[in-house]
Scaffold this active site. Structure first.
Site, PDB file in Angstrom:
ATOM      1  N   PRO A 145       0.791  -1.245   0.000  1.00 33.60           N
ATOM      2  CA  PRO A 145       0.000   0.000   0.000  1.00 33.60           C
ATOM      3  C   PRO A 145       0.814   1.282   0.000  1.00 33.60           C
ATOM      4  CG  PRO A 145       0.044  -0.946   2.189  1.00 33.60           C
ATOM      5  CD  PRO A 145       0.733  -1.935   1.303  1.00 33.60           C
ATOM      6  N   ASP A 180       5.423   1.789 -11.087  1.00 35.00           N
ATOM      7  CA  ASP A 180       4.214   2.608 -11.109  1.00 35.00           C
ATOM      8  C   ASP A 180       4.416   3.857 -10.265  1.00 35.00           C
ATOM      9  OD1 ASP A 180       2.503   1.287 -12.784  1.00 35.00           O
ATOM     10  OD2 ASP A 180       1.537   0.111 -11.212  1.00 35.00           O
ATOM     11  N   LYS A 218       0.930   6.347 -13.857  1.00 31.50           N
ATOM     12  CA  LYS A 218      -0.257   6.968 -14.425  1.00 31.50           C
ATOM     13  C   LYS A 218      -0.881   7.878 -13.374  1.00 31.50           C
ATOM     14  CE  LYS A 218      -1.324   2.969 -17.345  1.00 31.50           C
ATOM     15  NZ  LYS A 218      -2.277   1.882 -17.631  1.00 31.50           N
ATOM     16  N   GLY A 254       1.872  -0.975  -7.270  1.00 32.20           N
ATOM     17  CA  GLY A 254       1.316  -0.672  -5.963  1.00 32.20           C
ATOM     18  C   GLY A 254       0.244  -1.674  -5.590  1.00 32.20           C
ATOM     19  N   GLY A 255       0.099  -1.929  -4.283  1.00 35.45           N
ATOM     20  CA  GLY A 255      -0.941  -2.834  -3.823  1.00 35.45           C
ATOM     21  C   GLY A 255      -0.726  -4.242  -4.307  1.00 35.45           C
ATOM     22  N   ASP A 256      -1.800  -4.837  -4.835  1.00 35.40           N
ATOM     23  CA  ASP A 256      -1.742  -6.189  -5.394  1.00 35.40           C
ATOM     24  C   ASP A 256      -1.926  -6.092  -6.897  1.00 35.40           C
ATOM     25  OD1 ASP A 256      -2.168  -9.327  -4.673  1.00 35.40           O
ATOM     26  OD2 ASP A 256      -3.399  -8.735  -6.384  1.00 35.40           O
ATOM     27  N   THR A 277      -3.047  -5.259  -0.672  1.00 32.15           N
ATOM     28  CA  THR A 277      -3.834  -4.250  -1.372  1.00 32.15           C
ATOM     29  C   THR A 277      -4.248  -3.124  -0.435  1.00 32.15           C
ATOM     30  OG1 THR A 277      -5.906  -3.829  -2.546  1.00 32.15           O
ATOM     31  CG2 THR A 277      -5.917  -5.647  -0.988  1.00 32.15           C
ATOM     32  N   MET A 289      -9.717   4.753  -6.028  1.00 31.23           N
ATOM     33  CA  MET A 289      -9.472   5.745  -7.078  1.00 31.23           C
ATOM     34  C   MET A 289     -10.687   6.645  -7.301  1.00 31.23           C
ATOM     35  SD  MET A 289      -7.513   3.190  -9.773  1.00 31.23           S
ATOM     36  CE  MET A 289      -8.853   1.989  -9.759  1.00 31.23           C
TER      37      MET A 289
END
Length: 612
Positions: free
Chosen positions: A34, A57, A78, A109-111, A139, A189
């Site tokens: 995370p 990322d 992004k 990032g995360g899963d 995540t 998001m």
């Protein structure tokens, strides 16, 4: 020269915890967790230390790259609306690096498989014959709330978790999860879209008092969080300056103080310890029917970006353009339609209200619904659009309506969007029975449409038929709509010199066309010109089309080939408004939009239908 192999290492002292290998010419998708560097998995760190090339990322734990021995780093992050590489290009980059014989780590990032497009990258590698492995990550859908002290499940309070990509509208499954008191919903998001998401939730029957929280930069030193309710969280987050990256948590466990002890715990959870037996939903308290309050309706308006009403049933202030004009004789109010029916004759152009249904109300004051009976729900039924701006306008408008009526407000649509009007009516209104007082509907459908046509006569009529429900006529013709069109024309720069076109959506129904013509007459009266000087054009289903109408108006101008202005008789941005904008006119007014006068018309249609 690439070494044939690198010894795997977890980077931790003591016994080796991971024997995972990253071979030359292969790719590993590694979930970096995370945010905090120490929340990557042991396996993920071991593979990262073996890498020759790292594709990172923006939201991945990029600081881990600084711990490596001079790797080849490829940023492909992004940001909202700004992509370094497209998803296809990222897949091509992974394949190219692997084919160069490199050990490639795609650090995400995360899963990788939780809203991370990891599946697309695995497919890109496999289709190219590149070996690929996936390392799960922690995540932020779970870790973000946890870092702020919010458990996504808790025995006796929440037994399920629903994770949503919140870039667009909420879907039926998302709304069902929000309605379920035993489910915690995590919106990913979505912080930039928080006002529209909460407006959609409240307009689909989600209790505005449902606890909600937003956690920004979870697990990082700059982490912060805010808490509120579905009805208030958008304003709370805005006031606190919350920005992405952030996760939104909705459900019982998001209540402030949920994990506190003693009196704080009782206030936050409001329940005893769960029973010693049973599991899952057996532990949940019995559901209670939500009771709508004035505060709830104020919260609904706040979620839609509107101020709360000064008092129940009254707008927050007078109309910005002065007192309301008297109702036009173009259509006389005839009262509400019988419950469960919509006679065809009741929707003729001559029988629809052109202004206030019933007695004219003073400007800035609408009566509250009577509390002597169950207050019917107002269903604002719009056409539906794929344009996000158009959806926002409809929800903002219904938020304004909720400050004008002392009643629950729901949204519905006849095309493109869900929920369908028939589904909302079925949910709110029982089948009609001869023993029921048929003058007391359980819901009232107000078409948020400007004239009659197939959708009003068929879709909405069918929805209320046989149910304890009624429907009103559309919003037009009405002199207040003419006033709004005139405002929009002046805002667009029309000074009264250019010849004028009034652009409408169009209908194959003669009654709908007649309503548009009546509205043209009202616009002419508002502008102080003759009706014949305004050319009507249609975006669909009727003629002439808008481009042809613009050409006709241009020929009537004082200067041959001079400029033309178009007054838009559309409610919101969308396909039909784009047709207007592409008509060749030099001046194109914006749609009516979420204007207080439009909201007043919707409210008055409803109040007339319930006999208030």
């Amino acid at each position: 020269m690439i070494e044939p192999s690198k010894a795997p290492s977890s980077g931790l002292p003591g016994p080796q915890l991971s024997d995972a290998r990253l071979e030359p010419g292969s790719v590993a998708l590694v979930g970096g967790g995370p945010g905090a560097l120490d929340l990557i998995t042991v396996r993920g760190l071991a593979l990262l230390r073996q890498s020759d090339a790292v594709v990172v990322d923006r939201l991945g734990p990029t600081g881990l790259v600084d711990l490596l021995d001079d790797p080849e780093v490829h940023p492909v992050g992004k940001a909202p609306g700004r992509h370094t590489l497209s998803q296809r290009e990222i897949g091509e980059l992974l394949v190219r690096l692997a084919r160069e014989g490199k050990r490639v780590v795609r650090l995400k990032g995360g899963d990788p498989f939780v809203l991370g497009r990891g599946g697309e990258e695995v497919l890109a590698c496999r289709e190219a014959g590149v070996p690929v492995q996936v390392v799960p990550g922690v995540t932020s859908a779970i870790a973000g709330p946890a870092a702020a002290g919010i458990p996504v499940t808790h025995r006796g309070s929440a037994v399920a978790v629903h994770v949503v990509n919140a870039h667009g509208d909420l879907g039926p499954a998302d709304l069902a999860a929000l309605r379920d008191p035993g489910t915690t919903t995590v919106l990913m998001m979505g912080v930039e879209w928080l006002p529209r998401l909460m407006a959609q939730a409240t307009l689909n029957g989600i209790d505005p008092a449902t606890p909600a929280a937003v956690v920004q930069s979870a697990t990082l030193p700059e982490q912060r969080s805010v808490q509120g309710t579905v009805g208030t969280i958008a304003q709370v987050a805005q006031d606190a300056g919350i920005v992405s990256p952030a996760v939104i948590v909705i459900g019982r466990t998001a209540q402030a103080g949920f994990l506190e002890t003693g009196a704080e715990r009782s206030a936050a959870r409001g329940a005893e310890e769960p029973a010693s037996r049973g599991a899952g939903r057996d532990q949940l308290p019995a559901p209670q029917d939500p009771v709508g309050t004035e505060e709830d309706r104020a919260a609904t308006a706040a979620a839609a970006g509107q101020p709360a009403a000064a008092s129940a049933g009254s707008p927050t202030g007078g109309s910005p353009t002065g007192p309301l004009p008297a109702a036009s004789p173009a259509g006389s109010p005839t009262g509400p339609m019988p419950t469960g029916s919509m006679p065809a004759g009741s929707l003729s152009a001559g029988s629809l209200s052109a202004g206030s249904p019933g007695a004219t109300q003073p400007a800035g004051s609408l009566p509250a619904a009577s509390h002597s009976r169950r207050v019917p729900t107002l269903i604002g039924c719009a056409h539906g659009t794929r344009a996000r701006a158009g959806r926002d306008v409809v929800r903002q408008l219904l938020g304004m309506v909720s400050t004008l009526v002392d009643a629950p407000v729901r949204e519905a649509f006849v095309d493109v969007q869900a929920p369908a009007v028939a589904d909302v009516v079925d949910d709110l209104a029982e089948p009609s029975r001869s023993t029921r007082d048929e003058s007391d509907p359980m819901c009232v459908v107000v078409p948020v449409l400007l004239s009659t046509g197939y959708h009003v006569r068929h879709d909405i009529a069918s929805a209320v038929a046989g149910r304890a429900a009624t429907a009103t006529g559309p919003l037009g013709p009405d002199p207040r709509l003419a006033r709004v069109m005139a405002e929009r024309l002046r805002e667009a720069g029309w000074t009264g010199d250019a010849p004028l076109v009034m652009a409408a959506a169009g209908s194959s129904d003669p009654a709908g066309v007649a309503m548009v013509e009546q509205q043209r007459d009202l616009l002419a009266q508002e502008l102080g010109v003759s009706p014949e000087s305004i050319v009507i054009g249609y975006a669909a289903a009727a003629s002439p089309d808008v481009a042809t109408a613009v050409a006709q108006a241009r020929g009537r101008g004082p200067v041959a080939g001079g400029s033309v202005a178009v007054a838009s008789y559309m409610l919101a941005p969308g396909h039909f408004q784009r047709v207007v904008e592409e008509s060749g006119a030099e001046v194109v007014a914006a749609p009516l939009g979420a204007h207080p006068l439009v909201a007043e018309i919707v409210a008055e249609r409803y109040l007339s239908a319930i006999g208030s």
